[in-house]
Write an enzyme that holds these catalytic residues in place. Structure first.
Site, PDB file in Angstrom:
ATOM      1  N   LYS A   1      40.147  44.103  40.437  1.00  0.00           N
ATOM      2  CA  LYS A   1      39.161  44.272  39.364  1.00  0.00           C
ATOM      3  C   LYS A   1      37.748  44.496  39.884  1.00  0.00           C
ATOM      4  CE  LYS A   1      41.939  41.669  36.129  1.00  0.00           C
ATOM      5  NZ  LYS A   1      43.123  41.651  37.020  1.00  0.00           N
TER       6      LYS A   1
HETATM    7  C1  LIG Z   1      44.296  42.170  36.603  1.00  0.00           C
HETATM    8  C2  LIG Z   1      45.366  42.183  37.587  1.00  0.00           C
HETATM    9  C3  LIG Z   1      46.617  42.743  37.277  1.00  0.00           C
HETATM   10  C4  LIG Z   1      46.914  43.343  35.924  1.00  0.00           C
HETATM   11  O1  LIG Z   1      46.200  44.504  35.716  1.00  0.00           O
HETATM   12  P1  LIG Z   1      46.206  45.193  34.270  1.00  0.00           P
HETATM   13  O2  LIG Z   1      45.334  46.371  34.415  1.00  0.00           O
HETATM   14  O3  LIG Z   1      45.663  44.168  33.325  1.00  0.00           O
HETATM   15  O4  LIG Z   1      47.621  45.527  33.955  1.00  0.00           O
HETATM   16  C5  LIG Z   1      47.599  42.732  38.243  1.00  0.00           C
HETATM   17  N1  LIG Z   1      47.379  42.198  39.460  1.00  0.00           N
HETATM   18  C6  LIG Z   1      46.187  41.664  39.793  1.00  0.00           C
HETATM   19  C7  LIG Z   1      46.009  41.090  41.148  1.00  0.00           C
HETATM   20  C8  LIG Z   1      45.140  41.649  38.885  1.00  0.00           C
HETATM   21  O5  LIG Z   1      43.956  41.109  39.223  1.00  0.00           O
END
Ligand SMILES: *Cc1c(COP(=O)(O)O)cnc(C)c1O
Length: 384
Positions: free
Chosen positions: A113
């Site tokens: 993120k």
């Molecule tokens: C946020 C996150 C996800 C999920 O991502 P989405 O875009 O919400 O499907 C998966 N793995 C990690 C490590 C994340 O931080």
């Protein structure tokens, strides 16, 4: 470039409007009114770009230079990635037998993120500075989002961030990442209850429209179009690094496996596909498996409760970005999408029509579009 709501009942907005919105006023999510189809030449030209270079090209396509001139845009994106620990930002590791791993964890908080939030925060700050405005960001988190959002906005003059952190439900590292930032504009509150219960007060706050307006409240989860936009870039980057050659008559497909929670990353991959990138998407979930059921049986129905696993960022009961995917699958048909989503909101369950379910392979092509659930070991998501 204009953005329309997936439910078709809200006025269209430009990028700035979408950036500062959560849901559209009709309850839908913003999507580009038209998706550009990339021709061979463009793909060829992009294939040698660095990852930040790809983010710049994609953002330039979807933002519009009347809102952010290209020079400014490039500067903002360079600044967004300046704190990443790896020179390539998202290096690709080559394992055995054609298996590759795109390392999305070299940001400040080690969460993927960091990629989209750092860019989103730069764009927000750009507009806020120009408009002499201030916003307060409210985030409820079960882990990664809180830390990454805090790092991306800490110290910014025109933004305050309030994070609600469910005590005992995040990992120790995440909790420390959130509680040890001492910048004045960061406010973290530990709360009792799990991430489901945490959603209640946040929903209530955002439902109070006069209050939201008065205090310029906004969220930063992947309902926000800008996060989806930035995440498209690593699908392109992965493709260009893994595809054998772009000179053959038919561009070679590459399979991309996407660990999925709320479906933001998956929606980004689907849009890249619609724009002409020949990727096959494989969605991977943990035992919170609503997307698995949707893909396999057309069954988009709520489970009883979130089951906590080790991958808390994937412990999502309602993957809200599926609305964007339903909209894509129905060829941007907002009436179909609205009917579906309103039914889901009323009854918490939905059975996709044969027609829509059958369309999955068009947007998410081939036998490769499946989903895999590591049933025997909830919480592990790497053994797919
Ligand atoms: C946020 C996150 C996800 C999920 O991502 P989405 O875009 O919400 O499907 C998966 N793995 C990690 C490590 C994340 O931080």
């Amino acid at each position: 470039m204009w953005y329309v709501s997936t439910r078709g009942m809200a006025p269209r907005v430009n990028f700035e409007g979408a950036l500062f919105s959560g849901y559209a006023p009709d309850g839908g999510l913003y999507m580009p009114e038209e998706l550009p189809l990339l021709d061979r030449e463009t793909l060829h030209r992009w294939s040698t770009l660095s990852y930040p270079g790809l983010v710049k090209e994609l953002c330039a396509l979807f933002i519009g230079s009347e809102l952010i001139p290209r020079d400014d845009l490039d500067g903002l994106i360079d600044r967004a990635f300046s704190r990443f620990r790896h020179r390539e930002v998202v290096p690709l590791s080559r394992l055995k037998n054609g298996l590759n791993v795109l390392e999305l964890w070299h940001g400040v908080t080690y969460a993927f993120k960091d990629l989209s939030l750092s860019c989103t925060a730069q764009f927000l700050q750009y507009f806020l500075h120009r408009r002499e405005k201030h916003v307060t960001i409210v985030v409820g988190t079960s882990g990664d989002t809180g830390s990454a959002a805090i790092q991306s906005v800490q110290g910014a003059k025109n933004m305050d961030i309030i994070v609600l952190l469910p005590k005992g439900h995040c990992s120790k590292i995440q909790e420390l990442q959130m509680t040890t930032v001492l910048t004045d504009n960061v406010h973290v509150f530990g709360v009792e209850g799990n991430s489901d219960e945490l959603d209640e007060p946040i929903k209530a706050v955002f439902a109070d429209v006069p209050f939201v307006r008065k205090h310029n409240l906004m969220s930063l989860n992947s309902i926000n179009w800008c996060r989806v936009l930035v995440q498209m870039a690593h699908h392109f980057f992965a493709y260009f690094r893994c595809a054998a050659s772009l000179d053959s008559h038919v561009l070679p497909p590459v399979e991309v496996v996407v660990p999925t929670g709320a479906g933001g990353n998956l929606a980004a991959g689907c849009i890249a596909q619609k724009m002409g990138l020949p990727i096959h998407l494989v969605v991977v979930v943990n035992c919170n498996d609503i997307i698995h059921r949707t893909v396999q049986q057309g069954d988009f129905s709520l489970s009883e409760a979130v089951k906590p696993t080790l991958a808390s960022a994937m412990d999502i009961q309602v993957p809200y970005n599926m609305e964007r995917i339903f909209w894509l699958l129905s060829d941007s048909n907002s009436q179909v999408t609205r009917t579906l989503m309103e039914q889901f909101e009323r009854t918490q369950r939905l059975h996709l029509s044969k027609e829509l379910h059958g369309k999955c392979p068009q947007v998410l092509p081939g036998p490769c579009f499946g989903s895999q659930v590591p049933r025997s070991s909830p919480g592990r998501w790497t053994d797919s």
